[in-house]
Design an enzyme around this catalytic site. Sequence first.
Site, PDB file in Angstrom:
ATOM      1  N   SER A 262       0.843  -1.204   0.000  1.00 13.33           N
ATOM      2  CA  SER A 262       0.000   0.000   0.000  1.00 13.33           C
ATOM      3  C   SER A 262       0.872   1.246   0.000  1.00 13.33           C
ATOM      4  CB  SER A 262      -0.905   0.020   1.229  1.00 13.33           C
ATOM      5  OG  SER A 262      -0.144   0.286   2.400  1.00 13.33           O
ATOM      6  N   LYS A 263       0.242   2.381  -0.238  1.00 18.50           N
ATOM      7  CA  LYS A 263       0.993   3.642  -0.216  1.00 18.50           C
ATOM      8  C   LYS A 263       1.520   3.923   1.190  1.00 18.50           C
ATOM      9  CE  LYS A 263      -3.030   6.705   0.499  1.00 18.50           C
ATOM     10  NZ  LYS A 263      -3.786   7.848  -0.045  1.00 18.50           N
ATOM     11  N   ARG A 264       0.843   3.383   2.199  1.00 21.34           N
ATOM     12  CA  ARG A 264       1.301   3.575   3.581  1.00 21.34           C
ATOM     13  C   ARG A 264       2.660   2.907   3.802  1.00 21.34           C
ATOM     14  NH1 ARG A 264      -2.012   7.580   4.409  1.00 21.34           N
ATOM     15  NH2 ARG A 264      -4.207   7.033   4.125  1.00 21.34           N
TER      16      ARG A 264
END
Length: 503
Positions: A262-264
């Site tokens: 994920s972008k996280r």
Amino acid sequence: MTQKVRVRFAPSPTGPLHIGGVRTALFNYLFAKKHGGDFVLRIEDTDQNRFVEGAEQYIVDALEWCGIPFDEGIGKDGGFGPYRQSERKHLYRKYADELIEKGHAYYAFDTAEALDAHRKEHEAKGKTFIYNWHNRLKLTNSLSLSAEEVQAKLDAGEPYVIRFKSPQGETLHLQDIVRGDVEIDTNILDDKILFKSDGMPTYHLANIVDDHLMEITHVIRGEEWLPSLALHNLLYRSFGWEAPQFAHLPLILKPTGKGKLSKRDGAKFGFPVFPMEWHDDKEDQLYLGFKEEGYFDDALINFLAFLGWNPGTEQEIFSLEELIEAFELERINKAGARFDIDKMQWFNQQYMHHKSNEYLAKSFQALRPELNGIDIQYIEMVVGLVKERVSFVKELWDESHFFFVAPTEFDEKAQKKALKEGTDDILRKLIDIINSTEEYTVESLQTNIKGWITDNEIGFGKVMQPLRFALAGALSGPDLFTIMFMIGKQETIKRIEKVLGML
């Protein structure tokens, strides 16, 4: 294949293009080019509530930078446009009505409150509420109401959705190029909404209609769409259309190998998960991009190709043309592919070493204002000497700054190691040798200095370490005599004299 291959990449403009989306686009592109087909970009913006300004242009720019441009799409009409779903919404109602007429879909007037009450009632009994053949006749829809009641609701303008009528008591055997035979019991399928109360189609209807009208032959998409395979095949069957072939790509996993990337993860661990940087206005967060972080586009493509696919050989470095030649959907793995940023850096390093000195020199000069006005051929020579030591263009300066400017900072450990008792006499003698070297070449310098060291039985380290320290400010770097030749006689002597002043 007798029919011309046509594939599509259909992202939603709800934010930046994730690296998983780039990989999907790449596999579509490789397959299309392998078979002389068309790669279509379609923007699926039916969910206007999640639309993000600038996301569509970001998608276009990202594909262009990555070197996988689309053949058809916005600004490239191939006769199947428009390519934004929001500009095609007049088409979808017709097909939704056709499904109702054929008995494959129906009007549903249930309110959100009523559906929520049904869910809670099922949960209280330890069951899961599914809107399908189990209970559709108990709910408020055109299957449970009389024709007169339905018409009255329509005339009164009551809000409704159009749902697909999933068949009961069937076992579907569907083929997926990556997964093989996929078996689905239709009794567990819910009656998905095809047309929303806001007058827009859902992804399911718009996707099927557009793929059919655009003559898409192969749908290559992420694993997350595998649960929709049954519905999509049933929709093709309901319309009486031939379905395209499907291939569902494996997930790209976190660096730990557990869970979807994920972008996280990028923000947490400090590496990019987007091709270009993106500023999220809502979060006031800047997400790193491979482009801005100094990765090469072709290295990124090479890396992404190996996330879920392998050529069946030991070869790892592929040009785009070689990837096209080698690519086969049948060689895509089912298992998820771990995102390894160290491996991405390795790919970048390999590409760094194989890039031309001319290309790297221009990139280096554009990055460092100190190099403005310096002859590009000189920069090319420097780059050729140090590029094997780095993985990114931005790292060239640390390895080569002494070719352009005299050291102003000196490594303390190197200074203690290089400058000892008697070093001043050695440096003065080196100045004499350099001054007396008439033909100032690498070979002459090497012959004269090494000859003096040998004749006087001096340890090479006692001479070469302080000399390198004087010229580069450290004890590592390319060939010392090449440095002396490159910076010139006067500058070489000047730097030695500066170190003498430190003793």
